[in-house]
Design a protein around this motif. Sequence first.
Motif, short mmCIF file in Angstrom:
data_model
loop_
_atom_site.label_atom_id
_atom_site.label_comp_id
_atom_site.label_asym_id
_atom_site.label_seq_id
_atom_site.Cartn_x
_atom_site.Cartn_y
_atom_site.Cartn_z
N MET A 191 -15.82 66.00 49.36
CA MET A 191 -16.74 65.35 49.15
C MET A 191 -16.81 63.94 49.66
SD MET A 191 -18.59 67.59 48.08
CE MET A 191 -20.15 67.23 46.93
N ASP A 192 -15.68 63.35 49.95
CA ASP A 192 -15.76 61.93 50.48
C ASP A 192 -16.02 61.92 52.07
OD1 ASP A 192 -14.38 61.16 48.04
OD2 ASP A 192 -12.51 61.63 48.71
N LYS A 193 -15.98 62.90 53.04
CA LYS A 193 -16.52 62.91 54.24
C LYS A 193 -17.94 63.06 54.31
CE LYS A 193 -12.19 65.29 56.02
NZ LYS A 193 -11.74 66.56 56.69
N ASP A 194 -18.49 62.52 55.27
CA ASP A 194 -19.96 62.31 55.79
C ASP A 194 -20.27 63.82 56.11
OD1 ASP A 194 -20.06 59.88 55.15
OD2 ASP A 194 -19.78 59.23 57.43
N LEU A 195 -21.56 64.15 55.83
CA LEU A 195 -22.40 65.54 56.35
C LEU A 195 -22.52 65.43 57.93
CD1 LEU A 195 -23.94 67.34 54.54
CD2 LEU A 195 -25.91 66.39 55.76
N GLU A 196 -21.93 66.39 58.61
CA GLU A 196 -22.23 66.47 59.98
C GLU A 196 -23.32 67.49 60.55
OE1 GLU A 196 -18.46 66.91 61.91
OE2 GLU A 196 -17.25 66.04 60.24
N THR A 197 -23.55 67.35 61.77
CA THR A 197 -24.51 68.32 62.31
C THR A 197 -23.86 68.94 63.62
OG1 THR A 197 -25.60 66.92 63.56
CG2 THR A 197 -26.46 67.21 61.29
N GLN A 198 -24.30 70.38 63.91
CA GLN A 198 -23.73 70.79 65.23
C GLN A 198 -24.89 71.56 65.69
OE1 GLN A 198 -20.76 73.61 64.33
NE2 GLN A 198 -22.00 75.36 63.85
N LYS A 199 -24.79 71.74 67.25
CA LYS A 199 -26.00 72.14 67.73
C LYS A 199 -25.56 73.54 68.47
CE LYS A 199 -29.04 69.43 70.42
NZ LYS A 199 -29.39 68.61 71.62
N ARG A 200 -26.60 74.63 68.36
CA ARG A 200 -26.15 76.07 68.92
C ARG A 200 -27.42 76.29 69.68
NH1 ARG A 200 -28.26 79.95 65.12
NH2 ARG A 200 -28.94 78.84 63.25
N HIS A 201 -27.37 77.35 70.48
CA HIS A 201 -28.31 77.87 71.31
C HIS A 201 -28.81 79.18 70.91
CE1 HIS A 201 -28.13 74.19 73.84
NE2 HIS A 201 -26.80 74.30 73.76
N ASN A 202 -29.83 79.60 71.00
CA ASN A 202 -30.21 80.85 70.57
C ASN A 202 -31.45 81.58 71.52
OD1 ASN A 202 -30.33 83.16 68.96
ND2 ASN A 202 -30.44 82.13 67.19
N SER A 203 -31.54 82.70 71.91
CA SER A 203 -32.77 83.19 72.62
C SER A 203 -33.81 83.43 71.96
CB SER A 203 -32.12 84.71 73.09
OG SER A 203 -30.78 84.28 74.07
N ILE A 204 -34.92 83.39 72.62
CA ILE A 204 -36.25 83.61 71.79
C ILE A 204 -37.06 84.33 73.05
CG2 ILE A 204 -37.33 81.39 72.72
CD1 ILE A 204 -38.72 81.16 69.84
N ILE A 205 -38.12 85.10 72.56
CA ILE A 205 -38.85 85.96 73.33
C ILE A 205 -40.42 85.80 72.88
CG2 ILE A 205 -38.78 88.13 72.09
CD1 ILE A 205 -39.05 89.36 74.90
N HIS A 206 -41.26 85.63 73.64
CA HIS A 206 -42.65 85.56 73.54
C HIS A 206 -43.38 86.59 74.27
CE1 HIS A 206 -41.88 81.34 71.97
NE2 HIS A 206 -41.21 81.22 73.19
N ILE A 207 -44.02 87.71 73.59
CA ILE A 207 -44.77 88.59 74.37
C ILE A 207 -46.30 88.63 73.98
CG2 ILE A 207 -44.69 91.15 74.61
CD1 ILE A 207 -42.14 91.28 73.17
N THR A 208 -46.91 88.35 75.11
CA THR A 208 -48.48 88.34 75.12
C THR A 208 -49.03 89.52 75.27
OG1 THR A 208 -48.24 86.09 75.75
CG2 THR A 208 -50.30 87.08 75.88
N LEU A 209 -49.80 90.23 74.38
CA LEU A 209 -50.45 91.53 74.61
C LEU A 209 -51.77 91.21 74.98
CD1 LEU A 209 -48.15 91.98 72.18
CD2 LEU A 209 -49.39 94.03 71.96
N GLU A 210 -52.29 91.47 76.28
CA GLU A 210 -53.38 90.98 76.61
C GLU A 210 -54.37 92.17 76.96
OE1 GLU A 210 -53.22 88.73 80.40
OE2 GLU A 210 -52.69 86.86 79.09
N ALA A 211 -55.34 92.16 76.60
CA ALA A 211 -56.46 93.32 76.66
C ALA A 211 -56.98 93.66 78.04
CB ALA A 211 -57.82 93.07 75.93
N LYS A 212 -56.81 94.99 78.31
CA LYS A 212 -57.41 95.38 79.59
C LYS A 212 -58.91 95.80 79.33
CE LYS A 212 -53.23 97.99 80.85
NZ LYS A 212 -52.72 99.38 81.12
#
Length: 149
Positions: free
Chosen positions: A101-122
């Motif tokens: 508890m004497d140490k400071d809070l730290e942060t770390q960065k990580r990478h993640n994949s994301i997908i956006h699928i657009t469903l367009e009307a014919k």
Amino acid sequence: MLEKRTPIEGSIHKRTPQRPASVPTDIYISTKSKRSAIVKRVRRLMLKENHKSVVIHGLGAMVIRATSMALAAQEALENQVTLKPTTETISLIDDIIPDDMDKDLETQKRHNSIIHITLEAKDGLAELQRKTGQIIHHPSRNRRSRRWQ
């Protein structure tokens, strides 16, 4: 050259990813999302509420589920929608809570994949919309304003 992560002394708290303000045609897939509910929602948005496009989003492990749900929705709409996927990598931030508890809070960065699928009307979707008929109210817009008595 890739950097190796340093060993972590403590526990990791993953922050929820930031996402833009949601519109009724945005559908975010999670581990709790049911395929039938997502397909039903896409059908309602496109057939009953006459939206021209719907976007399904999947992050990390949900990329595969989002893809399969988009394909299921396309099949349910009798192949009258086109799927337009886009992928990207986003940075997520984790908090490292130290055991000491004497140490400071730290942060770390990580990478993640994301997908956006657009469903367009014919053009053929208009015929399906006429068959099902339009609804008068828009339940996807009034979801939060409902009052339970």
